[in-house]
Design an enzyme around this catalytic site. Structure first.
Site: not given
Ligand code: UT7
Length: 337
Positions: A120, A257, A288
């Site tokens: 990520c 993030h 996400n």
């Protein structure tokens, strides 16, 4: 003999931003048709209300091209000016070849093109590479893409991941600028926690794998990440701010993030952000999207008027590795639709 090299140091900035959000919106109720969970639990624990999954006609490479075309348009930069294409992803379905040369080729670019894998945190890693190249005079313009098609790598019955991850792409053009628009990057890794987020072939058909799955599925010890990120990343945030010589009061936006709304809120509190700083909450609508989440969240803030081009923002991303990276940036302009 002397090896010739550029000695021109220049400032670098993001010159334009573009994204691709898949058309298909997936609600929590739809996820719960196969997942033993509920809309209420998902919203309470993660903040997520909807996410987007790529349709049959949307590939990882196609989403990257779409986002990149918009970023080039927003930057007013031609494909022929791009000296390097970096794609940050963990969900390109092939080990070889990398996705970047195919993305570049579709855009009419024959420059260097390669993928990087930093979970990520991939976009913020790639941004650092691009800014370093531009600053050093190695290339004048670099295309950075964060893209994921996690819906293809998930077990839809896994309670630890199926409601979190999603698909999308975000791209920026990094190029020379009069003032620094990408601050020094605070980054690092902790391989002792490699087991916390994995995507290994042994998952196929395994206890958490999908029977007959054609790709390894993502597995995550969510609580371990939850215990680590809001505290460790607060230190990284302050390191990035110190490196850039920017105080929290001087920030306009915080774009971390989009892992989980609760992580974002706890992290913002731990960084001690003043109320004046707008905080990205795109996880609510988009889930996400791993390496795509920071540019997607930046686009959402610009589109909703929560941030404007030219604002000063703090980016922080973290995930598999474990790996992390953060920098203070100037928010780039968005492509007009
Ligand atoms: O992007 C890369 C980095 N990844 C992340 O940042 C993810 C970080 N972690 C998280 O977002 C959170 O850990 C989750 C949202 C994944 C999970 O939230 P949590 O608050 O850590 O839940 P938990 O795993 O501790 O489970 C709490 C309870 C348990 O029940 P008991 O033992 O309290 O009775 C679980 O069995 O919730 C239960 N549970 C669920 N219930 C409904 C666990 N998963 C689910 C589910 N639906 N999907």
């Amino acid at each position: 003999m002397t090896i010739q090299q550029s000695t021109d140091l220049t400032h670098a900035a993001m010159l334009g931003l573009g994204v691709h959000r898949p058309a298909r919106v997936v609600t929590n109720d739809e996820v719960c048709e196969v997942l033993d969970s509920s809309d209420e639990w998902i919203q309470t624990r993660s903040g997520i209300k909807t996410r987007r999954f790529a349709g049959e006609d949307e590939t990882l490479i196609g989403m990257s091209i779409s986002a990149a075309e918009k970023a080039l348009r927003a930057a007013g930069v031609g494909a022929e000016q791009i000296g390097c294409v970096i794609v940050a992803t963990s969900t390109h379905p092939e080990h070889t070849p990398a996705s970047a040369p195919q993305v570049a080729s579709a855009l009419g670019i024959t420059a260097a093109a390669f993928d990087i894998s930093a979970g990520c945190a991939g976009f913020c890693h790639a941004l650092n590479l691009a800014a370093s190249m531009v600053r050093a005079g190695a290339e004048s313009h670099v295309l950075v893409i964060g893209v994921e098609q996690l819906s293809r790598f998930m077990d839809p019955t896994d309670r630890g991941t199926a409601f979190i991850f999603a698909d999308g792409a975000g791209a920026v053009v990094v190029g020379p600028s009069e003032a620094a628009g990408i601050g020094p990057t605070a980054w690092g890794s902790d391989g002792s926690q490699a087991h916390v987020i994995t995507q290994t072939p042994s998952c196929i058909g395994g206890h958490a794998g999908r029977e007959g799955a054609d790709h390894p599925v993502v597995q995550m010890e969510g609580t371990a990440v939850f215990r680590w990120a809001p505290f460790a990343m607060a230190k990284v945030a302050h390191e990035a701010l110190d490196l850039a010589g920017v105080s929290v009061d001087e920030l306009d936006a915080f774009i971390p993030h989009q892992a989980n709304l609760r992580i974002t809120q706890t992290l913002a509190k731990n960084i001690q952000l003043p109320d004046s700083v707008a905080i990205a909450t795109d996880v609510v609508d988009s889930g996400n999207t791993s390496a795509a989440s920071v540019p997607l969240a930046m686009e959402a803030m610009l589109r909703k008027g929560e941030a404007a081009a030219g604002d000063t923002a703090l980016l922080i991303a973290f995930g598999a590795g474990l790996s992390y990276a953060g920098q203070v940036v100037t928010v780039p302009p968005l492509a007009q639709e």
